[in-house]
Design an enzyme around this catalytic site. Sequence first.
Site, PDB file in Angstrom:
ATOM      1  N   ASP A  77     123.106 -46.428 -14.050  1.00 50.02           N
ATOM      2  CA  ASP A  77     122.299 -46.199 -14.285  1.00 50.02           C
ATOM      3  C   ASP A  77     122.722 -44.494 -14.410  1.00 50.02           C
ATOM      4  O   ASP A  77     121.464 -43.692 -14.846  1.00 50.02           O
ATOM      5  CB  ASP A  77     121.397 -46.832 -14.286  1.00 50.02           C
ATOM      6  CG  ASP A  77     121.221 -48.230 -14.224  1.00 50.02           C
ATOM      7  OD1 ASP A  77     122.163 -48.120 -14.708  1.00 50.02           O
ATOM      8  OD2 ASP A  77     119.818 -48.636 -13.796  1.00 50.02           O
ATOM      9  N   ARG A 136     124.077 -50.475 -20.201  1.00 45.54           N
ATOM     10  CA  ARG A 136     123.341 -51.694 -19.637  1.00 45.54           C
ATOM     11  C   ARG A 136     122.191 -51.868 -20.710  1.00 45.54           C
ATOM     12  O   ARG A 136     121.851 -50.343 -20.727  1.00 45.54           O
ATOM     13  CB  ARG A 136     122.688 -52.053 -18.145  1.00 45.54           C
ATOM     14  CG  ARG A 136     122.451 -51.465 -17.536  1.00 45.54           C
ATOM     15  CD  ARG A 136     122.011 -52.617 -16.315  1.00 45.54           C
ATOM     16  NE  ARG A 136     121.248 -51.281 -15.286  1.00 45.54           N
ATOM     17  CZ  ARG A 136     120.986 -52.209 -13.953  1.00 45.54           C
ATOM     18  NH1 ARG A 136     120.586 -53.131 -13.676  1.00 45.54           N
ATOM     19  NH2 ARG A 136     120.466 -51.355 -13.120  1.00 45.54           N
ATOM     20  N   GLN A 182     117.072 -44.558  -6.793  1.00 47.97           N
ATOM     21  CA  GLN A 182     116.270 -43.369  -7.922  1.00 47.97           C
ATOM     22  C   GLN A 182     116.093 -42.027  -6.775  1.00 47.97           C
ATOM     23  O   GLN A 182     115.536 -42.048  -6.491  1.00 47.97           O
ATOM     24  CB  GLN A 182     115.944 -44.380  -8.627  1.00 47.97           C
ATOM     25  CG  GLN A 182     115.251 -45.387  -9.258  1.00 47.97           C
ATOM     26  CD  GLN A 182     114.631 -45.730  -8.506  1.00 47.97           C
ATOM     27  OE1 GLN A 182     114.859 -46.770  -7.491  1.00 47.97           O
ATOM     28  NE2 GLN A 182     114.064 -47.511  -9.554  1.00 47.97           N
ATOM     29  N   GLN A 225     122.780 -42.763  -8.089  1.00 47.98           N
ATOM     30  CA  GLN A 225     121.762 -43.339  -8.827  1.00 47.98           C
ATOM     31  C   GLN A 225     120.986 -41.948  -9.914  1.00 47.98           C
ATOM     32  O   GLN A 225     120.218 -41.913  -9.300  1.00 47.98           O
ATOM     33  CB  GLN A 225     120.623 -44.972  -8.375  1.00 47.98           C
ATOM     34  CG  GLN A 225     120.086 -45.304  -9.607  1.00 47.98           C
ATOM     35  CD  GLN A 225     119.489 -46.645  -8.692  1.00 47.98           C
ATOM     36  OE1 GLN A 225     120.214 -46.837  -7.393  1.00 47.98           O
ATOM     37  NE2 GLN A 225     118.601 -47.140  -9.636  1.00 47.98           N
ATOM     38  N   ASP A 226     120.945 -43.012 -11.124  1.00 47.70           N
ATOM     39  CA  ASP A 226     119.680 -42.263 -12.003  1.00 47.70           C
ATOM     40  C   ASP A 226     119.873 -40.679 -11.853  1.00 47.70           C
ATOM     41  O   ASP A 226     118.767 -39.338 -11.896  1.00 47.70           O
ATOM     42  CB  ASP A 226     118.523 -42.370 -11.844  1.00 47.70           C
ATOM     43  CG  ASP A 226     118.071 -43.575 -12.253  1.00 47.70           C
ATOM     44  OD1 ASP A 226     118.918 -44.518 -12.514  1.00 47.70           O
ATOM     45  OD2 ASP A 226     116.716 -43.888 -11.586  1.00 47.70           O
TER      46      ASP A 226
END
Length: 567
Positions: A403, A471, A359, A381-382
């Site tokens: 994500d 998701r 993250q 990520q993120d």
Amino acid sequence: MAGSGKIIAVAVSILLVVGVVIGAVVAVNHLDNGSSNNGGEVKTTNKAVTAVCQGADDEKLCHDVLAPVNTSNPKDYITQVVKFSTDSVLKALNMSDRLMVENVANGTDGGIKMALDDCKDLLQSAIHELEASGVFVDSQSLPEVFTNSAELKNWLGAVIAYQQSCLDGFETDGEKQIQGQLQSESLDSVMKLTALALDVVSGISKVLSEFGLNLTNRPVRRLLEIDSDGFPTWFGFHERKLVNEAKQGSIVPNVVVAKDGSGQYKTILDAINAYPKKHKGRWVIYVKAGIYDEYITVDKKKPNIYMYGDGPSKTIITGRKNFAEGVKTMRTATFTTVAEGFLCKGIGFENTAGPSGHQAVALRVMGDRSAFFDCAFRGYQDTLYAHAHRQFYSNCEISGTIDFIFGYASTFVQNSKIIVRKPKENQQNIIVADGTDQKNMPSGVVLHNCQIIADPSLAAENGKIRTFLARPWKAYSRAVFIENTIGGFIHKDGYIPWQPASPNTEHSYFAEFGNIGAGSDASGRIKWAKGLISKNEASKFTLDRFLQASSWLPATGFAFDSSFTKN
């Protein structure tokens, strides 16, 4: 003035009619000792409460909270549940202080201290949202509350976002005990009562219809009124001048930032901190070309900043904080804005931690009515943490792996490039992870008229790395894809469950309309996804309906499409 008098008369007469009708049918059957028991059996208090509570997820809790409200005004139901929610947040805030003393004073690791500090900040923001909700309900007539219910849902949805974010901060195994204690003894109550508040606001229309009253077409005042020029009525001369300058590309900034010393400040943070106390209108910051290696937070006391640069490939704000090196996800952001009305144009935001950083947020946005135009958000990520409230992104570039568009906000991305990069070995890509946790939260992610493409590093893998559109991070996760061009590298399933233990697939809403491209064939989508929807259903997620865009986006000076562009 004659027209205004008629509007007031209509509003008052409607309120009186509602009071008379509901007051006439009140059956004062109070619950024993102020609550329902008998194994969860619900006892009816009055016809209005029954109508409101029929749509609540926890009908028993709804009756328990509203039973003492012996009133003829449905506004009092909202006031009651907001009060209960506020009390629960105050309890959680006090508990976070106590846990800080008990654990940090005993030399507990810094991760728990960071998480509890973040909880305290988030819960204080939650109190601010609930205070705004209470003031709004008290100051408006019932027709105005009904007409402007989107504002209430916006504030209440943010409270749940903060409650969930507080729990998110306890990420390691060693922190789970504190998380569980905070959740079971206080934060669960915050979530349930605020979710109930959302249910009650959504149920007011049922109360009205129960008594044959329809306020939908009544001429009542909207919270953010627009004049004939498309500006909010509160806009003064300076705000109107700024918007016109923005459209013409000739903005005069309040301050200039330049690394070479040619501006008033060499750092962006210094320019933001120069924001005058009690400033009215926009505070305009021009950031000249350069790479600014700094971590920045725009706090809530600095609303209506307009920051612009020389383009996202020239004016770049960069950082590399990441979870792998012990930083909480919320704190990894290179740039954070908590203030309302933050506008940005022509700037790149980066987190260069890479896929091994896990993250690693480039931009975190929490302030309501925030908008970004011609910007770039680069990470893995993120990348983009759309944390809370209403947010708009247009003509932007968003890149990442896992994500990389996530959060609890009402997020609308339009006319932008969504670039999926190559992740670490044995990882897969997911574009959207939305945190909508209750059915009446107004949140979700909408991608409209965007290009969803593979970065060259991913394209070179020739489909070996699975890539999904979304998701379900939380129970009611919502992602809608409208009129996009979707590359063929997207897996035919489209979506995957969150994880085996918590799939979050029962109530999630993943839908598509009018998309084109090799990856747009929805016939093979996973069965629990909504899949293709009608134009009528997709219209609920167009910009004007999803973000109430016409009430605030014209004032930004940014171009936008309020409805469909191709169908």
